[in-house]
Every structure is written in C-alpha cells, then in structure tokens.
Design an enzyme around this catalytic site. Structure first.
Site, mmCIF file in Angstrom:
data_model
loop_
_atom_site.group_PDB
_atom_site.id
_atom_site.type_symbol
_atom_site.label_atom_id
_atom_site.label_comp_id
_atom_site.label_asym_id
_atom_site.label_seq_id
_atom_site.Cartn_x
_atom_site.Cartn_y
_atom_site.Cartn_z
ATOM 1 N N GLU A 1 -6.428 1.634 -10.011
ATOM 2 C CA GLU A 1 -6.811 0.250 -9.731
ATOM 3 C C GLU A 1 -7.192 -0.509 -11.002
ATOM 4 O O GLU A 1 -6.797 -1.651 -11.186
ATOM 5 C CB GLU A 1 -8.010 0.320 -8.772
ATOM 6 C CG GLU A 1 -8.481 -0.939 -8.168
ATOM 7 C CD GLU A 1 -9.657 -0.689 -7.213
ATOM 8 O OE1 GLU A 1 -10.264 0.408 -7.231
ATOM 9 O OE2 GLU A 1 -9.980 -1.615 -6.468
ATOM 10 N N ARG B 1 -13.256 -12.649 -4.760
ATOM 11 C CA ARG B 1 -12.498 -12.719 -3.513
ATOM 12 C C ARG B 1 -11.053 -13.144 -3.743
ATOM 13 O O ARG B 1 -10.243 -13.146 -2.808
ATOM 14 C CB ARG B 1 -13.155 -13.696 -2.550
ATOM 15 C CG ARG B 1 -14.552 -13.304 -2.170
ATOM 16 C CD ARG B 1 -15.134 -14.325 -1.237
ATOM 17 N NE ARG B 1 -14.434 -14.325 0.036
ATOM 18 C CZ ARG B 1 -14.768 -13.581 1.075
ATOM 19 N NH1 ARG B 1 -15.790 -12.779 0.987
ATOM 20 N NH2 ARG B 1 -14.084 -13.634 2.179
ATOM 21 N N GLU C 1 -10.834 9.269 -4.411
ATOM 22 C CA GLU C 1 -11.525 8.068 -4.879
ATOM 23 C C GLU C 1 -11.385 7.939 -6.400
ATOM 24 O O GLU C 1 -11.172 6.845 -6.927
ATOM 25 C CB GLU C 1 -13.003 8.135 -4.449
ATOM 26 C CG GLU C 1 -13.913 7.046 -5.006
ATOM 27 C CD GLU C 1 -13.501 5.632 -4.644
ATOM 28 O OE1 GLU C 1 -12.616 5.438 -3.811
ATOM 29 O OE2 GLU C 1 -14.072 4.697 -5.250
ATOM 30 N N LYS D 1 -11.487 -8.558 -3.576
ATOM 31 C CA LYS D 1 -12.530 -7.669 -3.075
ATOM 32 C C LYS D 1 -12.550 -7.563 -1.557
ATOM 33 O O LYS D 1 -12.806 -6.507 -1.011
ATOM 34 C CB LYS D 1 -13.896 -8.148 -3.570
ATOM 35 C CG LYS D 1 -15.002 -7.196 -3.166
ATOM 36 C CD LYS D 1 -15.972 -6.947 -4.265
ATOM 37 C CE LYS D 1 -16.919 -5.804 -3.960
ATOM 38 N NZ LYS D 1 -16.355 -4.498 -4.297
ATOM 39 N N HIS E 1 1.874 23.389 -3.318
ATOM 40 C CA HIS E 1 2.857 23.137 -2.263
ATOM 41 C C HIS E 1 3.768 21.958 -2.604
ATOM 42 O O HIS E 1 4.335 21.340 -1.695
ATOM 43 C CB HIS E 1 2.133 22.912 -0.927
ATOM 44 C CG HIS E 1 1.354 24.105 -0.484
ATOM 45 N ND1 HIS E 1 1.941 25.281 -0.072
ATOM 46 C CD2 HIS E 1 0.012 24.336 -0.457
ATOM 47 C CE1 HIS E 1 1.003 26.169 0.224
ATOM 48 N NE2 HIS E 1 -0.184 25.623 -0.011
ATOM 49 N N CYS F 1 -9.539 -15.377 0.515
ATOM 50 C CA CYS F 1 -10.062 -16.128 -0.613
ATOM 51 C C CYS F 1 -11.519 -16.474 -0.449
ATOM 52 O O CYS F 1 -12.160 -16.040 0.493
ATOM 53 C CB CYS F 1 -9.299 -17.427 -0.803
ATOM 54 S SG CYS F 1 -8.137 -17.755 0.461
ATOM 55 N N TRP G 1 -6.432 -15.809 -3.249
ATOM 56 C CA TRP G 1 -5.668 -14.576 -3.449
ATOM 57 C C TRP G 1 -4.463 -14.687 -2.548
ATOM 58 O O TRP G 1 -4.572 -14.608 -1.329
ATOM 59 C CB TRP G 1 -6.513 -13.365 -3.060
ATOM 60 C CG TRP G 1 -5.836 -12.043 -3.261
ATOM 61 C CD1 TRP G 1 -5.583 -11.424 -4.445
ATOM 62 C CD2 TRP G 1 -5.345 -11.158 -2.237
ATOM 63 N NE1 TRP G 1 -4.959 -10.208 -4.224
ATOM 64 C CE2 TRP G 1 -4.792 -10.023 -2.887
ATOM 65 C CE3 TRP G 1 -5.304 -11.200 -0.849
ATOM 66 C CZ2 TRP G 1 -4.230 -8.947 -2.195
ATOM 67 C CZ3 TRP G 1 -4.737 -10.141 -0.152
ATOM 68 C CH2 TRP G 1 -4.205 -9.031 -0.827
ATOM 69 N N ASN H 1 -9.551 -20.054 4.593
ATOM 70 C CA ASN H 1 -9.460 -18.618 4.312
ATOM 71 C C ASN H 1 -9.018 -17.942 5.597
ATOM 72 O O ASN H 1 -9.627 -18.170 6.636
ATOM 73 C CB ASN H 1 -10.849 -18.115 3.879
ATOM 74 C CG ASN H 1 -10.928 -16.603 3.798
ATOM 75 O OD1 ASN H 1 -9.916 -15.937 3.614
ATOM 76 N ND2 ASN H 1 -12.125 -16.075 3.920
ATOM 77 N N GLY H 2 -7.952 -17.150 5.539
ATOM 78 C CA GLY H 2 -7.478 -16.463 6.741
ATOM 79 C C GLY H 2 -5.988 -16.655 6.900
ATOM 80 O O GLY H 2 -5.263 -16.834 5.915
ATOM 81 N N LYS I 1 -9.691 4.659 -8.122
ATOM 82 C CA LYS I 1 -10.375 3.832 -9.120
ATOM 83 C C LYS I 1 -9.555 3.789 -10.401
ATOM 84 O O LYS I 1 -9.399 2.755 -11.033
ATOM 85 C CB LYS I 1 -11.760 4.446 -9.385
ATOM 86 C CG LYS I 1 -12.814 3.481 -9.715
ATOM 87 C CD LYS I 1 -13.650 3.058 -8.531
ATOM 88 C CE LYS I 1 -12.835 2.497 -7.384
ATOM 89 N NZ LYS I 1 -13.615 2.217 -6.197
HETATM 90 C C1 F6R Z 1 -11.388 -0.135 -4.128
HETATM 91 C C2 F6R Z 1 -11.871 -1.109 -3.151
HETATM 92 C C3 F6R Z 1 -11.119 -1.276 -1.880
HETATM 93 C C4 F6R Z 1 -12.089 -1.454 -0.698
HETATM 94 C C5 F6R Z 1 -11.317 -1.726 0.600
HETATM 95 C C6 F6R Z 1 -12.250 -1.812 1.795
HETATM 96 O O1 F6R Z 1 -12.196 -0.101 -5.255
HETATM 97 O O2 F6R Z 1 -12.854 -1.758 -3.378
HETATM 98 O O3 F6R Z 1 -10.264 -0.199 -1.660
HETATM 99 O O4 F6R Z 1 -12.846 -0.293 -0.581
HETATM 100 O O5 F6R Z 1 -10.591 -2.915 0.474
HETATM 101 O O6 F6R Z 1 -13.198 -2.821 1.642
HETATM 102 P P1 F6R Z 1 -14.493 -2.875 2.537
HETATM 103 O O7 F6R Z 1 -15.332 -1.702 2.215
HETATM 104 O O8 F6R Z 1 -15.162 -4.167 2.198
HETATM 105 O O9 F6R Z 1 -14.046 -2.814 3.972
#
Ligand code: F6R
Length: 607
Positions: free
Chosen positions: A488, A29, A481, A602, A504, A4, A76, A102-103, A485
C-alpha cells in the site's frame, strides 16, 4: 460516483479559511480533486480543480475570494476521471445552485436523460451533477429552496450525503442516506462534514445526522426535519477526541505519528476494562452474561480490519468458540446459513465502509445478532448494528491503518475473554496471564517504537524484487497485514502467506531477490523455522520478527527485528508494529506519498 470528504461552514464574515482547512483535514478521504463554492452576496463563486487540496488552496488564495457561507469537497474518483470538470461542487445551468455529494446515485442515468430532455446541459461525467439540475427544475416550478432540495432528494436512489446552496439564500441544505454527515456546533456558527476531524479544532459539539434527516443551517440557527418536514430534536453530543490527535505535531507523516502513539491509544482502549488479578473483563454495555447465548461468531470486515477479524477468529477458536472471518465484499457468497446463536461482528475503523455495512444489512432479517466493533462513535455501523463496542483509538488520519489495528485486536481479545466467560464450557487456559500481558502491552509497544532498527533494516532490505511475509496461527493475519501495508505505501511487490502454504506453490517464486519476513510469536516457532530454512535453501534473505529469547530463531535469521517476550497471542501485535515501521521506512526511502498512497482513500463508502 465518489467516495470523498464534504465540508460546509456558516457563521463567519469570511468562511474561506475554515473551508480550506476543513478540506485539508478531510484529505484522507480522497485527494484526486477538490473544490469550494461561496455565497458572497453577489452570486455563487465556484473554485474547483484536479489535484490535491493544496493545489486548490494555492489557486483560491491567489484569487482572494470571500463569502459568508460555503461548501467544499475533496474527491476520490471511482467513476469519471479526476478532472477539473468532474470536481465538486457541481452547479446547475443557471449557476445559482451548488452541490457537493459523497456516495453514489444509482438512478443517475435515468435522471440525466430526463433532465437533458428538459434542456438541462451537463458539464461533467459524474452522477452527482443531476442533483443541482433537479433542484433548479423545482425552483423553476416555483418551490422555495428547501422544498426544491427535498423534492430533488426524493428522486434519488442510492447512497448519499449531500450539501447544497442556493444563490441569495443564507443557508445550506443537507441530507444523508447511507453516507456519513455530521453537524458541528461552534460558538460562531456551524460546520457540516463527512467526519469530525474536519472541524475538531473549532468545536467538539456535534450532531450525527441520521438517514432521512434534512438539516437547514444558517449563520446562527439549525433545524433538522424528517423527510416529511416534521421537526426532529437531536441532542448534541460531545466527542472526546483531542484536536491535537488529529494534527501532525512535528512528524513528517501522520502514519509515523500514529505508529508512535499506539501505546497511548492502547491505554485508552484498555482503560477500566481489565482486572488481571481477578481474571475479569468489564465491557461497559456488556455485563457478564451478555454473550451467554452465543454459539458461534462470524466476523466481517475489509482490508486491515479484516486482518484484525482474522486474528480474532484465532483468539475465539483458542477459547473454544467456533468462529470464522469473512471478507465483507465476499460475505454474501461465502457466509453459511445463519443459525440461531450466531453473532455477526462487523469490524470497521471508520464505521462507514460500504462492503461491511452491506454485509450486516444483509442479515438484519435473519435470526442473528449483530455487533459493531468500531473507532467512530455515531458512525453508521454503530447505529445499524444491534450493539456497538468502541476501540477508543482516537482519530486516525493516515490512509494506512496502524494504531486502529492494534486497538481492534486488543478490543476483540477482551470480547473473546468476555464471551469465553459467558459461554458454558468455553474458557481461556489462563485468563489472568493473558490479561496481565494485555496490561503490559502498551509498555511493550513503547519499547518497540523507541528501540526499533526498522530504519536500518529497511535501508539494507530495500531494492529486492519481491517481499514475502509469513506466519502461522495469529502470526498469519499479521503476515497478511504486513504485506498489505508494504504494498500500500511502498508500491513494491509484497504477498502474505500462511507459513505452511509456501511449499504448496509460492516457493517456486522464491529467489535470492525475494526478501522473506517471518513472524514468530513463541507458539509453533519450530515449524515456522522449518519454513524459513526452506526459503534460505533458495538463497532468500530472511528478516525475523521474534523475541530475542527465541535463540534458534535469532541464530537462523539474517536480520532480526526483536519484540519483547510476551504471551504468544499478544506477540503478533508487537510484531505488527515492527512490520508497520519496516513498511514506513522503505516507503520513506522511496519517497512515496506515505499518508496519501495513490488510488486509495481512507473511507471507502461505495461497494
Ligand atoms: C489499509 C486500510 C484499509 C481499511 C479498509 C477498511 O491500511 O486502511 O484496508 O482497513 O478499507 O476500512 P474500515 O476499517 O474503516 O472499515
């Protein structure tokens, strides 16, 4: 247990606006529930509720509280539903201690049992609530607030950033162990936050707290001590992020703004690092020869950063450097023995992802060198790895990573070139050509974002049952990727495949209701075209991402999202931007909460 955003503010007659603003800025976050606690000269006031920070904001403003010191939290949830009761701040039985965390506190069960036996009553299901009760216990035993805070922290196992307030004391007490916490020093007081964008519009002077630091922050002073209470001097740094970069600037969504600003971000990434004419790369802290002893590379990362790592694996291998890419959560199980000469590269935008950090921690005793490739100066990964290389993309607020992928890949390409030059016998076929293509990359990206047809194609493609993304070589991680995206932010079904793998197995799923997005880079195009024909034979419509000069692709595709002609190793990056735009426009048509997709956050600071 939470991942968070934490914030705290001291130094103003009324901190409510700054606290709520900080929470809004940190919402990427976590956005399940939010809360604040205020010291108002007459006890602690706590406002917290399920829902986004906007809901809290409306509630708080209706009730018009004020306070000179405050703490806040946006959550979160990973354990304990996002209810009002589980929202932070948490308080003790008497209500005179408030805490945000946080943690994860791993020994919370044991502590809760002990505290309940001592007649403490818990009101939430969270691990975090043990902290205010532990502080209360020590206060009752006669400790002063700071000593009580220290004694409580001493009991915790796990990872945490914690900020606490005690009624009647004009101070906040903060500490961290494995979770981020940064002190912002403003002209009119202080901020504490999980991340700099929380307060960037007020100050760019910061101290990145380190594990074990205990900060005591009043309206006009701050002291930092170690876990034994000995004073520590930490020199403030100035962050070079522009506050406007962390604002929406008229865009409906951060994601679109961040897609559009990729040319500028890349210019920053590349600035001063390339001499295309001489075919050389200048990586500041890594002069020529820095990687001469590297015999192989293991890249470790999660999500989008993993896809950048998988892209880099190909870039290194093309240059004769053995490389493997690993998903951080699986690294312990899949990594080979780390022989001498192994460089382990942790790739993480935030620099705080627990899975990635744990992967690097696991190998600190081994005879291997670690390098962090990250966007955030002062992040945990940058401090824990042997060395750090920054991607310089500026703050990224949208939960879906966009501009940081481009800057990660560009940085990793520079690293690959530097290594190829350093390592005997390895070398790029044509370094100058790749570097001059890199120099043209920001301009080419601008062409893509300014002229894209992704909005129109999204309208025509929307509504299919499934979406497959395919590519080979560097276009394979780009396909992965693209699919990540898409799922997501649109919540529609999407999968990425190596183009050759379709036949396959996955081909069994292809029907006229499967949109297939095929990525072409100018290398191996004929083979991918054969895979396109296989899906077209099953009536699947194909959207190709390719240069308009690839005539056979242009002819075969049902729809085309064009990219400027460039080196194949860079075409994947241009294609990725078209894929970002396609996902964005489909998600927009479906009215999804693009910057805050459900169930995600994030920065994922738990394993
Ligand atoms: C997808 C996304 C996540 C991050 C992942 C790693 O759009 O943003 O998949 O790429 O959680 O995050 P970082 O790069 O901060 O280690």
């Amino acid at each position: 247990m939470t991942v968070c955003g934490i914030t705290a503010r001291t130094g103003r007659a009324d901190v409510v606006d700054d606290l709520l603003n900080g929470l809004k800025n940190l919402e990427y976050r976590g956005y399940d529930s939010a809360g604040i606690a205020l010291q108002n000269g007459d006890g602690l006031d706590v406002y917290k509720r399920q829902g986004e920070t906007g809901d809290l904001d409306a509630d708080v403003r209706r009730r018009r509280p004020s306070g000179e010191i405050g703490i806040g939290h946006t959550r979160w949830s990973t354990h304990g539903a996002p209810t009002d009761a589980n929202a932070h701040p948490h308080t003790c039985c008497g209500g005179d201690v408030a805490v945000v965390h946080n943690g994860i506190i791993e020994n919370h069960d044991e502590l809760r049992t002990e505290l309940e036996a001592a007649a403490h009553e818990f009101t939430s299901e969270t691990d975090s609530e043990v902290v205010p009760h532990l502080i209360e216990e020590r206060l009752a035993a006669g400790d002063g607030p700071e000593a009580a805070f220290r004694a409580a922290i001493d009991r915790l196992e796990g990872s945490y950033a914690i900020v606490a307030m005690v009624d009647g004391r004009d101070a906040v007490y903060a500490t961290r162990s494995g979770s981020p916490l940064v002190l912002g020093i403003a002209d009119d007081g202080y901020f504490l936050a999980s991340d700099v964008p929380a307060f960037l519009e007020y100050t760019d002077r910061v101290v990145f707290l380190e594990d074990g630091d205990v900060a005591t922050v009043t309206a006009s002073t701050h002291t930092i001590t170690d876990s034994d209470g000995a004073m520590i001097v930490r020199t403030p740094e100035t962050v070079d992020w522009n506050p406007e970069d962390a604002e929406k600037r008229g865009y409906d969504h951060y994601m679109l703004k961040e897609i559009d600003e990729q040319p500028d971000a890349l210019e920053r990434t590349l600035e001063g690092r390339i001499d295309a004419e001489r075919g050389t790369v200048d990586l500041e802290a890594f002069p020529p020869g820095s990687f001469a002893d590297v015999e192989r590379v293991q890249l470790v990362a999660c999500g989008t950063s993993y896809h950048a790592a998988a892209y880099a694996q190909r870039l290194l291998t093309h240059r004769g450097i053995p490389a493997t890419a690993h998903r951080a959560g699986e690294y312990a199980e899949t990594a080979n023995t780390l022989e001498h000469g192994t460089l382990v590269v942790g790739v993480s935008q935030s620099g705080e992802t627990a899975d990635t950090l744990q992967s690097l921690r696991r190998i600190t005793d081994a005879d291997a060198r670690t390098l962090a490739v990250t966007n955030v100066v002062g992040s945990t990964i940058s401090r824990e790895a042997d060395d750090a290389l920054y991607i310089r993309a500026g703050p990224e607020i949208g939960v879906a990573a966009t501009k940081t992928f481009s800057s990660q890949v560009a940085t990793l390409l520079l690293l690959a070139e530097r290594m190829a030059a350093d390592v005997d016998g390895a070398g790029s076929d044509d370094t100058s050509a790749v570097l001059s293509a890199l120099e043209s990359l920001p301009g080419n990206l601008r062409t893509v974002v300014d002229n894209t047809d992704a909005g129109a194609i999204a309208r025509r493609a929307n509504g299919r049952e499934s979406h497959f993304f395919i590519g080979r070589d560097v276009a394979h991680p780009v396909a992965l990727e693209g699919a990540l995206k898409f799922k997501e932010i649109t919540y529609e079904h999407a999968e990425g495949f190596a183009a050759a793998q379709l036949k396959h197995g996955p081909l069994a799923l292809v029907t006229d209701d499967t949109a297939v997005v095929a990525v072409f880079t100018g290398r191996h195009d004929e083979k991918t075209l054969a895979n396109v024909r296989e899906v077209q034979a099953r009536d699947a419509p194909v959207i190709a991402i390719a240069s308009e000069d690839s005539h056979s692709v242009v002819e075969a595709a049902d729809e085309l999202l064009p990219i400027p002609d460039t080196e194949p190793e860079l075409a994947g990056l241009l294609a990725n931007v078209q894929l970002q735009l396609l996902s964005y426009h489909v998600a927009d048509l479906l009215d999804r909460p693009i910057d805050k997709p459900r169930n995600l956050a994030k920065s994922v600071t738990v394993e």
